[in-house]
Enzyme design. Structure first.
Site, PDB file in Angstrom:
ATOM      1  CB  SER A 172       2.792  -2.344   3.529  1.00  0.00           C
ATOM      2  OG  SER A 172       2.539  -1.394   4.466  1.00  0.00           O
ATOM      3  CB  SER A 173       7.486  -5.586   1.392  1.00  0.00           C
ATOM      4  OG  SER A 173       8.413  -5.421   2.449  1.00  0.00           O
ATOM      5  NE  ARG A 182       0.693   1.424   4.345  1.00  0.00           N
ATOM      6  CZ  ARG A 182       1.977   1.718   4.341  1.00  0.00           C
ATOM      7  NH1 ARG A 182       2.596   2.024   3.223  1.00  0.00           N
ATOM      8  NH2 ARG A 182       2.681   1.712   5.465  1.00  0.00           N
ATOM      9  CG  ASP A 199      -1.118   2.797  12.094  1.00  0.00           C
ATOM     10  OD1 ASP A 199      -0.175   3.365  12.702  1.00  0.00           O
ATOM     11  OD2 ASP A 199      -0.941   1.797  11.360  1.00  0.00           O
ATOM     12  CG  ASN A 239      14.041  -5.075   8.696  1.00  0.00           C
ATOM     13  OD1 ASN A 239      14.069  -5.362   9.885  1.00  0.00           O
ATOM     14  ND2 ASN A 239      13.304  -5.716   7.836  1.00  0.00           N
ATOM     15  N   GLY A 299       8.632   1.340   2.989  1.00  0.00           N
ATOM     16  CA  GLY A 299       7.426   2.077   3.371  1.00  0.00           C
ATOM     17  C   GLY A 299       6.188   1.723   2.562  1.00  0.00           C
ATOM     18  CG  ASP A 345       1.118  -1.146   6.943  1.00  0.00           C
ATOM     19  OD1 ASP A 345       0.635  -0.016   6.782  1.00  0.00           O
ATOM     20  OD2 ASP A 345       2.255  -1.346   7.403  1.00  0.00           O
TER      21      ASP A 345
HETATM   22  P1  ADP Z   1       8.082  -2.666   4.766  1.00  0.00           P
HETATM   23  O1  ADP Z   1       8.027  -1.199   5.042  1.00  0.00           O
HETATM   24  O2  ADP Z   1       8.267  -2.961   3.321  1.00  0.00           O
HETATM   25  O3  ADP Z   1       6.953  -3.419   5.380  1.00  0.00           O
HETATM   26  P2  ADP Z   1       9.825  -3.961   6.728  1.00  0.00           P
HETATM   27  O4  ADP Z   1      11.225  -3.577   7.034  1.00  0.00           O
HETATM   28  O5  ADP Z   1       8.827  -3.851   7.787  1.00  0.00           O
HETATM   29  O6  ADP Z   1       9.427  -3.144   5.442  1.00  0.00           O
HETATM   30  O7  ADP Z   1       9.799  -5.477   6.227  1.00  0.00           O
HETATM   31  C1  ADP Z   1      10.649  -5.941   5.206  1.00  0.00           C
HETATM   32  C2  ADP Z   1      10.862  -7.429   5.387  1.00  0.00           C
HETATM   33  O8  ADP Z   1       9.724  -8.169   4.873  1.00  0.00           O
HETATM   34  C3  ADP Z   1      12.046  -7.967   4.580  1.00  0.00           C
HETATM   35  O9  ADP Z   1      13.266  -7.796   5.276  1.00  0.00           O
HETATM   36  C4  ADP Z   1      11.675  -9.445   4.451  1.00  0.00           C
HETATM   37  O10 ADP Z   1      11.987 -10.157   5.624  1.00  0.00           O
HETATM   38  C5  ADP Z   1      10.158  -9.377   4.303  1.00  0.00           C
HETATM   39  N1  ADP Z   1       9.812  -9.372   2.861  1.00  0.00           N
HETATM   40  C6  ADP Z   1       9.477  -8.332   2.091  1.00  0.00           C
HETATM   41  N2  ADP Z   1       9.271  -8.718   0.790  1.00  0.00           N
HETATM   42  C7  ADP Z   1       9.501 -10.040   0.750  1.00  0.00           C
HETATM   43  C8  ADP Z   1       9.471 -11.052  -0.271  1.00  0.00           C
HETATM   44  N3  ADP Z   1       9.194 -10.754  -1.528  1.00  0.00           N
HETATM   45  N4  ADP Z   1       9.756 -12.310   0.077  1.00  0.00           N
HETATM   46  C9  ADP Z   1      10.063 -12.612   1.349  1.00  0.00           C
HETATM   47  N5  ADP Z   1      10.117 -11.737   2.356  1.00  0.00           N
HETATM   48  C10 ADP Z   1       9.835 -10.465   2.071  1.00  0.00           C
HETATM   49  P1  NG1 Z   2       5.470   0.533   6.896  1.00  0.00           P
HETATM   50  O1  NG1 Z   2       6.827   0.673   7.417  1.00  0.00           O
HETATM   51  O2  NG1 Z   2       5.224   1.407   5.775  1.00  0.00           O
HETATM   52  O3  NG1 Z   2       5.062  -0.879   6.608  1.00  0.00           O
HETATM   53  C1  NG1 Z   2       4.544   1.207   9.394  1.00  0.00           C
HETATM   54  C2  NG1 Z   2       3.470   0.454  10.187  1.00  0.00           C
HETATM   55  C3  NG1 Z   2       2.094   1.104   9.998  1.00  0.00           C
HETATM   56  C4  NG1 Z   2       2.144   2.600  10.267  1.00  0.00           C
HETATM   57  C5  NG1 Z   2       3.283   3.230   9.439  1.00  0.00           C
HETATM   58  C6  NG1 Z   2       3.485   4.693   9.737  1.00  0.00           C
HETATM   59  C7  NG1 Z   2       3.667  -1.961  10.544  1.00  0.00           C
HETATM   60  C8  NG1 Z   2       3.485  -3.309   9.976  1.00  0.00           C
HETATM   61  N1  NG1 Z   2       3.393  -0.923   9.744  1.00  0.00           N
HETATM   62  O4  NG1 Z   2       4.357   1.025   8.001  1.00  0.00           O
HETATM   63  O5  NG1 Z   2       1.156   0.469  10.855  1.00  0.00           O
HETATM   64  O6  NG1 Z   2       2.297   2.883  11.635  1.00  0.00           O
HETATM   65  O7  NG1 Z   2       4.535   2.584   9.705  1.00  0.00           O
HETATM   66  O8  NG1 Z   2       2.327   5.413   9.462  1.00  0.00           O
HETATM   67  O9  NG1 Z   2       4.078  -1.824  11.686  1.00  0.00           O
END
Ligand code: ADP
Ligand code: NG1
Length: 457
Positions: A145-146, A42, A51, A233, A143, A190
């Site tokens: 939300s992977s 997203r 949130d 991360n 950012g 997310d």
């Molecule tokens: P985001 O803001 O994208 O949610 P995070 O740092 O919270 O970032 O999470 C990223 C983590 O999610 C990666 O380090 C990995 O562990 C996991 N991840 C993301 N994309 C994939 C993918 N395609 N396959 C496996 N794990 C993934």
């Molecule tokens: P990202 O880092 O974009 O997945 C995180 C939080 C959201 C929200 C935003 C800031 C998780 C899984 N996601 O998003 O809930 O607080 O930061 O607005 O913790």
């Protein structure tokens, strides 16, 4: 809509990505996938870091998603593989409790968060064995939300493989909670948008109770995502949880100052509700009650009449125990101001005045300034990118998601999109070979996509 389980059960053929995933699956496991599931990432248009304070946010799903191919079997194990060789294979037994190591946030632990959520919610004593291959197109740690897309996809896969049926709303709620297993005190935006999104519309997401309302974006502009190419991360750093803790402490300090029982309140929205005040009144209260200088532990303990042990166990989390100073004034100012901007953004979208695009752009710019100066969740690369986006023709530009790296979202009038993309490419991406190499997946126009679903080939 939200009461139906997300089972599209549509046939998807002629899709190259799906074909590659299927081929890899067949090579690896010697059988064909039984079904597929996907969950989108997203972009948050406005409402950052509020949130988890209980306030509404305004995201939309993007086209990029996590897609998983699945077969169900009696192996007594869950086998996980990934199309990206950087993410190693992992197998876990269905006979033992699922353990998530929050000190080592490997990709498969995010997947297991989703598995565990369904197991607990549905009271499944023994999970079905399954083999999975995951393919992701959401840029990680940017950012968008992977991680939540992965958690939500895993939840959906587990529900389907174990022949359970939960509504999108319930799935969103339990997947929001279960990402906390990895150690993050996230707020649920997310996972909610990943399940509740609908093509063509952004959503106002409200919490307690969870609710998603369509927000029609103006026709005169598009949203462009640009990645500053610095990853952050969240689970392996404490930036995020530090902000959650500061907001929690600010809640208690405001409540205490107004004679409320602070021990019961955890979120800034709860303090507002208890006081029956408007957001403007809360902003004035912050100025009156909290000082801009950082608070020490001692000062907070004294004001709240708690011991330093109670402070650590009730207010801090595992990765914030080291904190000595807390910026309460700045964080609370950001939260109440940002919560008001979300409502203003929605009001402009609903009433569609002639100057909609400019008004929304102004709100996005105010949001970025607040994230940068009060919440301190930007970084030099993001600030530079936002400034380039504004100079290149955007009417509004701001960091999106948690920040400290990752993406900006810009609102660009339709007639300026081409010149905008060229100008940002030239100013931010091309001068740096590392950025130039990933420019195609780092700078793109986006539009509101649909939510998570299960489907057959
Ligand atoms: P985001 O803001 O994208 O949610 P995070 O740092 O919270 O970032 O999470 C990223 C983590 O999610 C990666 O380090 C990995 O562990 C996991 N991840 C993301 N994309 C994939 C993918 N395609 N396959 C496996 N794990 C993934
Ligand atoms: P990202 O880092 O974009 O997945 C995180 C939080 C959201 C929200 C935003 C800031 C998780 C899984 N996601 O998003 O809930 O607080 O930061 O607005 O913790």
């Amino acid at each position: 809509m939200a009461t139906n389980p997300p089972k599209l059960k549509t046939k998807m053929t002629g899709n190259e990505r799906l074909q590659n995933l299927k081929n890899t699956f067949e090579k690896k496991y010697g059988e064909s996938p039984l079904f597929y599931a996907y969950a989108p990432g997203r972009v948050n248009l406005i409402g950052e870091h509020i949130d988890y304070c209980g306030y509404s946010v305004l995201p939309m799903a993007i086209e990029q998603n996590i897609l998983t191919a699945v077969s169900v079997n009696s192996s007594g194990t869950i086998q996980l593989a990934n199309m990206n060789p950087q993410f190693k294979d992992f197998t876990v037994s269905c006979l033992e409790d699922i353990v998530i190591d929050r000190d080592n946030p490997q990709w498969y632990y995010y997947f297991l968060c989703g598995v565990k959520a369904i197991q607990e919610k549905c009271g499944i004593a023994r999970l079905s064995g399954m083999s999975c291959v995951v393919d992701g197109t959401v840029p990680p740690s940017s950012g968008l939300s992977s991680s939540s897309a992965l958690v939500c996809c895993a939840g959906l896969v587990t529900m389907e493989a174990n022949q359970k049926s939960l509504s999108k709303l319930v799935l969103a709620e339990i997947c929001a909670k279960c990402e906390n297993y990895i150690g993050l005190e996230g707020g649920g935006m997310d996972q909610s948008i990943s399940f509740l999104a609908e093509e063509g519309t952004a959503k106002l997401i409200e919490f307690q109770p969870l609710k998603a309302t369509d927000v029609k974006l103006p026709d005169g502009a598009v949203f462009v995502i640009s990645n500053c190419c610095k990853e952050m991360n969240k689970a392996s750093s404490s930036h995020y949880n530090i902000r959650v803790v500061e907001c929690r402490i600010a809640t208690k300090m405001l409540a205490q100052a107004r004679g409320l029982d602070s021990s019961k309140l955890l979120k800034l929205s709860e303090a507002q509700k208890e006081l029956g005040a408007s957001l403007e009144e809360m902003l004035a209260l912050v100025d009156e009650v909290l000082h801009p200088e950082p608070y020490t532990r001692e000062e907070i303990c004294k004001a709240l009449h708690i011991t330093s042990e109670q402070f650590a166990t009730q207010l801090l989390s595992a990765n914030t125990l080291h904190m000595t100073h807390f910026k309460l004034h700045q964080r609370a100012k950001h939260v109440y101001g940002e919560a008001a901007r979300v409502l203003q953004f929605k009001a402009v979208c609903d009433s569609e005045p002639a100057e909609s695009v400019q008004l929304l752009g102004d709100l996005m710019n105010q949001s970025h300034a607040s994230c940068r100066d009060l919440f301190e969740c930007s970084c030099p690369e993001l600030d530079q990118l936002v400034s380039i986006c504004l100079k290149s023709g955007a009417v509004g530009s701001r960091l999106t998601g948690a920040g400290w790296g990752g993406c900006a979202v810009s609102m660009v009038p339709n007639e300026k999109v081409e010149s905008f993309l060229n100008a940002v490419r030239e100013a931010y991406y091309l001068p740096d070979p590392r950025r130039a190499a990933i420019e195609k997946q780092s700078l793109f126009v986006t539009k509101p996509g649909g939510g998570a679903a299960v489907f057959l080939e």
